[in-house]
Design a protein around this motif. Sequence first.
Motif, PDB file in Angstrom:
ATOM      1  N   ASN A  90      -0.822 118.562  48.434  1.00 30.77           N
ATOM      2  CA  ASN A  90      -1.537 118.836  47.183  1.00 30.77           C
ATOM      3  C   ASN A  90      -3.073 118.577  47.315  1.00 30.77           C
ATOM      4  OD1 ASN A  90      -1.417 119.375  44.506  1.00 30.77           O
ATOM      5  ND2 ASN A  90      -1.429 117.045  43.779  1.00 30.77           N
ATOM      6  N   GLY A  91      -3.383 119.027  48.265  1.00 36.51           N
ATOM      7  CA  GLY A  91      -4.806 118.889  48.906  1.00 36.51           C
ATOM      8  C   GLY A  91      -5.673 120.152  48.482  1.00 36.51           C
ATOM      9  N   GLU A  92      -7.105 119.898  48.222  1.00 33.91           N
ATOM     10  CA  GLU A  92      -8.066 121.112  47.740  1.00 33.91           C
ATOM     11  C   GLU A  92      -9.268 120.820  48.627  1.00 33.91           C
ATOM     12  OE1 GLU A  92      -9.032 122.412  43.540  1.00 33.91           O
ATOM     13  OE2 GLU A  92      -9.373 120.515  43.744  1.00 33.91           O
ATOM     14  N   VAL A  93      -9.946 121.736  48.880  1.00 32.73           N
ATOM     15  CA  VAL A  93     -11.162 121.711  49.654  1.00 32.73           C
ATOM     16  C   VAL A  93     -12.407 121.883  48.709  1.00 32.73           C
ATOM     17  CG1 VAL A  93     -12.933 122.777  51.049  1.00 32.73           C
ATOM     18  CG2 VAL A  93     -10.393 122.937  51.622  1.00 32.73           C
ATOM     19  N   PHE A  94     -13.080 120.680  48.597  1.00 31.18           N
ATOM     20  CA  PHE A  94     -14.305 120.557  47.744  1.00 31.18           C
ATOM     21  C   PHE A  94     -15.641 120.402  48.307  1.00 31.18           C
ATOM     22  CE2 PHE A  94     -13.624 116.142  48.545  1.00 31.18           C
ATOM     23  CZ  PHE A  94     -14.976 115.541  48.521  1.00 31.18           C
ATOM     24  N   ALA A  95     -15.847 120.404  49.717  1.00 26.20           N
ATOM     25  CA  ALA A  95     -16.970 120.127  50.294  1.00 26.20           C
ATOM     26  C   ALA A  95     -16.531 120.725  51.798  1.00 26.20           C
ATOM     27  CB  ALA A  95     -17.662 118.866  49.972  1.00 26.20           C
ATOM     28  N   ARG A  96     -17.476 120.815  52.626  1.00 24.74           N
ATOM     29  CA  ARG A  96     -17.649 120.981  53.974  1.00 24.74           C
ATOM     30  C   ARG A  96     -18.737 120.557  54.464  1.00 24.74           C
ATOM     31  NH1 ARG A  96     -21.303 125.012  56.551  1.00 24.74           N
ATOM     32  NH2 ARG A  96     -21.286 126.860  55.211  1.00 24.74           N
ATOM     33  N   THR A  97     -18.744 120.415  55.867  1.00 18.13           N
ATOM     34  CA  THR A  97     -20.130 119.635  56.594  1.00 18.13           C
ATOM     35  C   THR A  97     -20.872 120.855  57.049  1.00 18.13           C
ATOM     36  OG1 THR A  97     -18.477 119.845  58.741  1.00 18.13           O
ATOM     37  CG2 THR A  97     -18.726 117.820  57.632  1.00 18.13           C
ATOM     38  N   PHE A  98     -22.063 120.726  57.415  1.00 17.97           N
ATOM     39  CA  PHE A  98     -23.086 121.641  58.230  1.00 17.97           C
ATOM     40  C   PHE A  98     -23.612 120.896  59.320  1.00 17.97           C
ATOM     41  CE2 PHE A  98     -25.736 120.210  54.967  1.00 17.97           C
ATOM     42  CZ  PHE A  98     -26.810 119.749  55.406  1.00 17.97           C
ATOM     43  N   ASP A  99     -23.840 121.637  60.506  1.00 13.67           N
ATOM     44  CA  ASP A  99     -24.278 120.685  61.446  1.00 13.67           C
ATOM     45  C   ASP A  99     -25.809 120.286  61.550  1.00 13.67           C
ATOM     46  OD1 ASP A  99     -23.645 120.618  64.589  1.00 13.67           O
ATOM     47  OD2 ASP A  99     -25.536 121.322  64.606  1.00 13.67           O
ATOM     48  N   PRO A 100     -26.246 119.514  61.744  1.00 14.19           N
ATOM     49  CA  PRO A 100     -27.627 118.903  61.846  1.00 14.19           C
ATOM     50  C   PRO A 100     -28.785 120.141  62.627  1.00 14.19           C
ATOM     51  CG  PRO A 100     -26.507 117.514  63.418  1.00 14.19           C
ATOM     52  CD  PRO A 100     -25.447 118.561  62.653  1.00 14.19           C
ATOM     53  N   SER A 101     -28.212 120.791  63.503  1.00 15.56           N
ATOM     54  CA  SER A 101     -28.865 121.923  64.256  1.00 15.56           C
ATOM     55  C   SER A 101     -29.377 122.885  63.377  1.00 15.56           C
ATOM     56  CB  SER A 101     -28.158 122.234  65.705  1.00 15.56           C
ATOM     57  OG  SER A 101     -27.156 122.994  65.451  1.00 15.56           O
ATOM     58  N   GLY A 102     -28.525 123.184  62.356  1.00 11.77           N
ATOM     59  CA  GLY A 102     -28.729 124.480  61.784  1.00 11.77           C
ATOM     60  C   GLY A 102     -27.849 125.508  62.098  1.00 11.77           C
ATOM     61  N   THR A 103     -27.282 125.427  63.153  1.00  8.64           N
ATOM     62  CA  THR A 103     -26.092 126.280  63.521  1.00  8.64           C
ATOM     63  C   THR A 103     -24.944 126.154  62.607  1.00  8.64           C
ATOM     64  OG1 THR A 103     -27.010 126.244  65.722  1.00  8.64           O
ATOM     65  CG2 THR A 103     -24.603 127.230  65.318  1.00  8.64           C
ATOM     66  N   ASP A 104     -24.585 127.168  61.856  1.00  9.87           N
ATOM     67  CA  ASP A 104     -23.403 126.882  60.822  1.00  9.87           C
ATOM     68  C   ASP A 104     -22.023 127.227  61.643  1.00  9.87           C
ATOM     69  OD1 ASP A 104     -22.175 126.242  58.466  1.00  9.87           O
ATOM     70  OD2 ASP A 104     -22.761 128.019  57.349  1.00  9.87           O
ATOM     71  N   GLY A 105     -21.482 126.230  62.272  1.00 12.45           N
ATOM     72  CA  GLY A 105     -20.300 126.540  63.012  1.00 12.45           C
ATOM     73  C   GLY A 105     -20.205 125.819  64.363  1.00 12.45           C
ATOM     74  N   TYR A 106     -19.282 125.924  65.052  1.00  9.11           N
ATOM     75  CA  TYR A 106     -18.954 125.572  66.443  1.00  9.11           C
ATOM     76  C   TYR A 106     -18.265 126.219  66.917  1.00  9.11           C
ATOM     77  CZ  TYR A 106     -14.452 123.330  64.921  1.00  9.11           C
ATOM     78  OH  TYR A 106     -13.273 123.187  64.501  1.00  9.11           O
ATOM     79  N   LYS A 107     -17.827 125.985  68.350  1.00  6.18           N
ATOM     80  CA  LYS A 107     -16.961 126.877  69.187  1.00  6.18           C
ATOM     81  C   LYS A 107     -16.001 125.990  70.156  1.00  6.18           C
ATOM     82  CE  LYS A 107     -20.292 130.460  69.712  1.00  6.18           C
ATOM     83  NZ  LYS A 107     -20.980 131.673  70.744  1.00  6.18           N
ATOM     84  N   SER A 108     -14.645 126.540  70.000  1.00  2.23           N
ATOM     85  CA  SER A 108     -13.710 126.043  70.795  1.00  2.23           C
ATOM     86  C   SER A 108     -14.069 126.413  72.373  1.00  2.23           C
ATOM     87  CB  SER A 108     -12.493 126.459  70.520  1.00  2.23           C
ATOM     88  OG  SER A 108     -11.455 126.477  71.428  1.00  2.23           O
ATOM     89  N   VAL A 109     -13.762 125.605  73.334  1.00  8.75           N
ATOM     90  CA  VAL A 109     -14.081 125.802  74.758  1.00  8.75           C
ATOM     91  C   VAL A 109     -13.177 125.321  75.764  1.00  8.75           C
ATOM     92  CG1 VAL A 109     -16.612 125.574  74.316  1.00  8.75           C
ATOM     93  CG2 VAL A 109     -15.351 123.580  75.007  1.00  8.75           C
ATOM     94  N   ILE A 110     -13.156 126.023  76.691  1.00  8.62           N
ATOM     95  CA  ILE A 110     -12.270 125.388  77.827  1.00  8.62           C
ATOM     96  C   ILE A 110     -13.194 125.122  78.997  1.00  8.62           C
ATOM     97  CG2 ILE A 110     -10.392 126.217  79.710  1.00  8.62           C
ATOM     98  CD1 ILE A 110      -9.301 127.980  77.711  1.00  8.62           C
ATOM     99  N   ILE A 111     -12.984 124.012  79.546  1.00 11.30           N
ATOM    100  CA  ILE A 111     -13.885 123.297  80.412  1.00 11.30           C
ATOM    101  C   ILE A 111     -12.924 122.758  81.838  1.00 11.30           C
ATOM    102  CG2 ILE A 111     -15.431 122.325  78.662  1.00 11.30           C
ATOM    103  CD1 ILE A 111     -14.060 119.466  79.088  1.00 11.30           C
ATOM    104  N   VAL A 112     -13.814 122.852  82.852  1.00 12.28           N
ATOM    105  CA  VAL A 112     -13.354 122.496  83.887  1.00 12.28           C
ATOM    106  C   VAL A 112     -14.497 121.661  84.737  1.00 12.28           C
ATOM    107  CG1 VAL A 112     -12.173 124.673  84.554  1.00 12.28           C
ATOM    108  CG2 VAL A 112     -14.366 124.437  85.478  1.00 12.28           C
ATOM    109  N   PRO A 113     -14.125 120.889  85.808  1.00 12.68           N
ATOM    110  CA  PRO A 113     -14.901 120.201  86.483  1.00 12.68           C
ATOM    111  C   PRO A 113     -15.944 121.068  87.245  1.00 12.68           C
ATOM    112  CG  PRO A 113     -12.697 119.424  86.980  1.00 12.68           C
ATOM    113  CD  PRO A 113     -12.446 120.668  86.215  1.00 12.68           C
ATOM    114  N   ALA A 114     -17.235 120.385  87.271  1.00 12.00           N
ATOM    115  CA  ALA A 114     -18.402 121.315  87.583  1.00 12.00           C
ATOM    116  C   ALA A 114     -18.283 121.851  89.124  1.00 12.00           C
ATOM    117  CB  ALA A 114     -19.721 120.448  87.636  1.00 12.00           C
ATOM    118  N   ASP A 115     -17.385 121.356  89.844  1.00 13.75           N
ATOM    119  CA  ASP A 115     -17.063 121.652  91.415  1.00 13.75           C
ATOM    120  C   ASP A 115     -16.065 122.398  91.495  1.00 13.75           C
ATOM    121  OD1 ASP A 115     -15.660 119.712  91.099  1.00 13.75           O
ATOM    122  OD2 ASP A 115     -16.193 118.497  92.826  1.00 13.75           O
ATOM    123  N   SER A 116     -15.354 122.756  90.389  1.00 15.15           N
ATOM    124  CA  SER A 116     -13.833 123.367  90.304  1.00 15.15           C
ATOM    125  C   SER A 116     -14.103 124.694  90.880  1.00 15.15           C
ATOM    126  CB  SER A 116     -13.299 123.446  89.034  1.00 15.15           C
ATOM    127  OG  SER A 116     -12.010 124.395  89.114  1.00 15.15           O
TER     128      SER A 116
END
Length: 341
Positions: free
Chosen positions: A105-131
């Motif tokens: 029974n939820g409802e969205v009424f607000a959402r965050t924004f990033d302090p950098s001004g970029t509106d949104g973020y990204k999913s990533v896949i990471i590995v060790p730097a020396d992989s």
Amino acid sequence: MISRRSALVIAAGFSALALASCSGKSDAPAATNEVTFSILSTESAQNMESYWTPILKDMEKQTGLKVKPFFSSNYSSLIVAMGAKQTDLGWFSNQSGLEAVRRANGEVFARTFDPSGTDGYKSVIIVPADSKIQSVQDLLKCDKSLDFGIGDKKSTSGTLAPMTYVFIPANKKPEECFKTVISANHQANLFAVANGKLDASTNNSTAINLSKARGEGVTDKIRIIWESPTLPEDPIVWRKDIDPVVKEKLRQFFLTYAQGDTPEAEQQRGYLKRLSIGGFKPADDTHLLVVREMEATEQLGLAREAGDQAKLAAAQKVLDGVKAERVAAEGKAGVVAQPAN
């Protein structure tokens, strides 16, 4: 080490869930002078408590309400808690927020924004730097030689996005690709990859940027081999049935918090910055159309993989419907619609 206070908060939260599971939803009206705010622990509960405590104190001061925190690293428990009326509102990921709307029974009424001004973020896949792993193609050899980290099943960036954009299009399943698949929060996966405990994992740009800003010394030990299209910022969700007067107090708090040029607002922006939040904007359930489209795309891929023509047709119909909703919503808002994939 988790503080005694954090442990008590978490224990109390899960005790409430256990009670709710046994007794079902409570029909008692929500108290009009107290709210419980749920917080997704994307890292240790101790850290999240220290970041959110001053914000919740400000919420109490501005609204005149008593505000109780409910911390959990388990996305599903946040949804169950709201559905059982153990929580009144909370900070959700997009996919868990969608489930709260559907099931609690939820409802969205607000959402965050990033302090950098970029509106949104990204999913990533990471590995060790020396992989030796240089690309997703290397990762998808699927020879069961690698240990892989993934997010909670209800995590947008930790699970839904990489499944939608990486594994399903390649007709691959993580459990069939890797030697082990470990589910953990973003911070735990980041440290595990940086310290060579995992060969690769999902994560997101916000968690990585926060770690770098905090000087944790791990971001130079990892390398990004894949990133998703931009994902929408996090929703703030409340229960539809909480008192309208309480709703308005909460709405005014979120939409004015950290705004303006006063010393108080500057201090508030400092609190939010530790969470990579610049502030809050008004929103509604259309905010979740992007993740609904991703979800429908995932289901279409699974149906195609199974070769089930009936499910394929049904999944395509759902996807087409969500896309049409999204185009209509963005057109109404004066935004140029962009495909989720």
